[in-house]
Write a protein that holds these residues in place. Structure first.
Motif, PDB file in Angstrom:
ATOM      1  N   PRO A 222      32.162 -34.154  14.978  1.00  9.88           N
ATOM      2  CA  PRO A 222      31.316 -35.102  15.706  1.00  9.88           C
ATOM      3  C   PRO A 222      29.866 -34.951  15.273  1.00  9.88           C
ATOM      4  O   PRO A 222      29.435 -33.868  14.843  1.00  9.88           O
ATOM      5  CB  PRO A 222      31.506 -34.699  17.167  1.00  9.88           C
TER       6      PRO A 222
ATOM      7  N   GLU B 286      25.240 -39.579  17.682  1.00 12.33           N
ATOM      8  CA  GLU B 286      25.294 -41.022  17.443  1.00 12.33           C
ATOM      9  C   GLU B 286      24.199 -41.773  18.189  1.00 12.33           C
ATOM     10  O   GLU B 286      23.752 -42.830  17.757  1.00 12.33           O
ATOM     11  CB  GLU B 286      26.660 -41.573  17.849  1.00 12.33           C
ATOM     12  N   GLN B 287      23.801 -41.248  19.342  1.00 12.62           N
ATOM     13  CA  GLN B 287      22.735 -41.837  20.141  1.00 12.62           C
ATOM     14  C   GLN B 287      21.717 -40.742  20.456  1.00 12.62           C
ATOM     15  O   GLN B 287      22.089 -39.562  20.556  1.00 12.62           O
ATOM     16  CB  GLN B 287      23.287 -42.428  21.439  1.00 12.62           C
TER      17      GLN B 287
ATOM     18  N   ASP C  14      22.647 -38.014  23.029  1.00  7.20           N
ATOM     19  CA  ASP C  14      23.834 -37.174  22.814  1.00  7.20           C
ATOM     20  C   ASP C  14      23.460 -35.710  22.597  1.00  7.20           C
ATOM     21  O   ASP C  14      22.356 -35.388  22.122  1.00  7.20           O
ATOM     22  CB  ASP C  14      24.583 -37.597  21.541  1.00  7.20           C
TER      23      ASP C  14
ATOM     24  N   ARG D 289      31.248 -34.310  20.951  1.00  8.81           N
ATOM     25  CA  ARG D 289      30.014 -35.057  21.225  1.00  8.81           C
ATOM     26  C   ARG D 289      29.983 -35.412  22.703  1.00  8.81           C
ATOM     27  O   ARG D 289      30.949 -35.951  23.243  1.00  8.81           O
ATOM     28  CB  ARG D 289      29.971 -36.337  20.388  1.00  8.81           C
TER      29      ARG D 289
END
Length: 391
Positions: free
Chosen positions: A20, A23-24, A27, A137
């Motif tokens: 993982p 991604e944002q 996170d 994640r």
């Protein structure tokens, strides 16, 4: 990384999957130190396969150490030890502000008509990779990570991810009167904790389970137990002045013993091509309802039945004539984990361990043994009550 993946109905395997990544900016990524197999995972193993894809990473009861932090995370840092609730919620929407994190309007799955996203739990709940893995994640981490201390073992904290708050909510929803008697149907992990919580809150507790090892564990914590015999309904009433318990927690759900016809229908639906199986599950699916029917029969008139066990049938027949005549209150729902943490964290950190959180795990194994332990847990073999995996 290594992770437990769904392969087909009744088949899971530990495989190499991509690590993982952030991604944002909200996170974090954690290294998982402990992760458990939940009774709800067994629904994926043999019932909910049509809503999974080969290679999906399972698991929703993890904890670990933060390794990567998104740029907008404010409350966590690399090296923090955290528990991850199975519900992914924002903490600020209309539903979250009312404590209903399972109904979060930010992560709600509107296309499937379901609530908040959950880790490792089918396309119905977001197809989010789960925590039976070496890394995970964690989205919206400031609200969805419970920071804990470093002194106590993982097993003291791990169950804050799901089963301990699930049991606490189940007992709260049972709305026991002062001095009331709590019945618990099923002494799997959630039932064990529900029974202990009832005792902790000062109630007499009578629990029903067909497995001797589960009854023995409950009895260590002051719980009266009954085997699941043909006369169990009569025995529950005999022990409660002929009335039945004031409230009952059904901690079993859709995979109850009995109901062979429903059991076959569940299994057969899982073998259909996915489009047909999904349609069947959403329109004519039925659950094995023996536990719920026992609870509705056994609870006293005017009492409350609280459902902690998972039900997914769209066409379950309900005995409304009995429910209406008895004036039964029925409460249910996925656990709003984040809403109960402030209450539960001091209890699990109490040196006396009043809920016996360290007396639940029967099997601790490496992650690579996860597939075997799914089968053992499913079949209730080797005295298996709760499995913890160590990635």
């Amino acid at each position: 990384m290594r992770a437990l993946t769904w392969q087909a109905t009744m088949k899971v395997a530990v495989d190499e999957v991509p690590d993982p990544v952030i991604e944002q900016p909200t996170d974090v990524v954690i290294r998982v130190t402990s992760t458990a197999i939940c009774g709800s995972d067994l629904h994926l193993y043999d019932v909910l396969g049509p809503f999974l894809s080969k290679g999906d990473v399972l698991g929703h009861e993890p904890m670990g150490v933060v390794e990567q932090v998104g740029s907008e995370v404010r409350n966590l840092a690399v090296g923090d030890r955290i528990v991850v609730p199975f519900v992914i919620a924002c903490g600020s929407c209309f539903m979250c502000q009312r404590g209903l994190t399972t109904q979060c309007e930010t992560t709600q799955n509107r296309e499937s008509g379901t609530g908040a996203s959950l880790y490792g739990y089918t396309e119905l709940y977001g197809s989010v990779p789960g925590g039976q893995a070496e890394r995970l994640r964690v989205p919206l981490a400031d609200f969805n990570a419970i920071k804990v201390g470093s002194e106590l073992p993982d097993e003291r904290y791990l169950f804050l991810s799901d089963i301990l708050p699930t049991a606490w909510q189940g007992v709260q929803y049972a709305e026991l009167p002062e001095g009331g008697v709590l019945g618990v149907i099923g002494l799997g992990p959630v039932g064990q904790f529900a029974a202990r919580i009832g005792r902790y809150l000062g109630h007499r507790v009578i629990a029903v389970d067909p497995v001797a090892e589960r009854r023995e564990m409950a009895e260590r914590h002051g719980i009266e137990t009954l085997d699941l015999t043909d006369d169990v309904l009569d025995r529950l009433r005999e022990l409660t002045d002929g009335r039945g318990p004031d409230s009952i927690v059904d901690a079993v759900g859709m995979e109850a013993h009995g109901n062979p016809g429903a059991a076959f229908a569940q299994f057969a639906a899982g073998l259909l091509p996915d489009p047909l199986a999904k349609k069947a599950a959403k329109t004519v699916g039925v659950d094995r309802m023996a536990a719920l029917l026992l609870a509705l029969d056994a609870v006293r008139r005017g009492g409350t039945v609280s459902l902690s066990g998972v039900y997914v049938g769209a066409a379950d027949p309900m005995p409304f004539v009995t429910m209406f005549d008895k004036g039964i209150t029925l409460r249910m729902g996925q656990c709003n984990v984040q809403s109960w943490i402030d209450t539960l964290l001091p209890i699990v950190e109490d040196p006396a361990d009043p809920l016996g959180v360290e007396d639940l795990v029967t099997h601790t194994v490496p992650l690579d043994e996860a597939a075997r332990m799914y089968d053992v847990f499913k079949k209730k073999e080797d005295g298996c009550i709760k499995v913890v995996l160590k990635p």
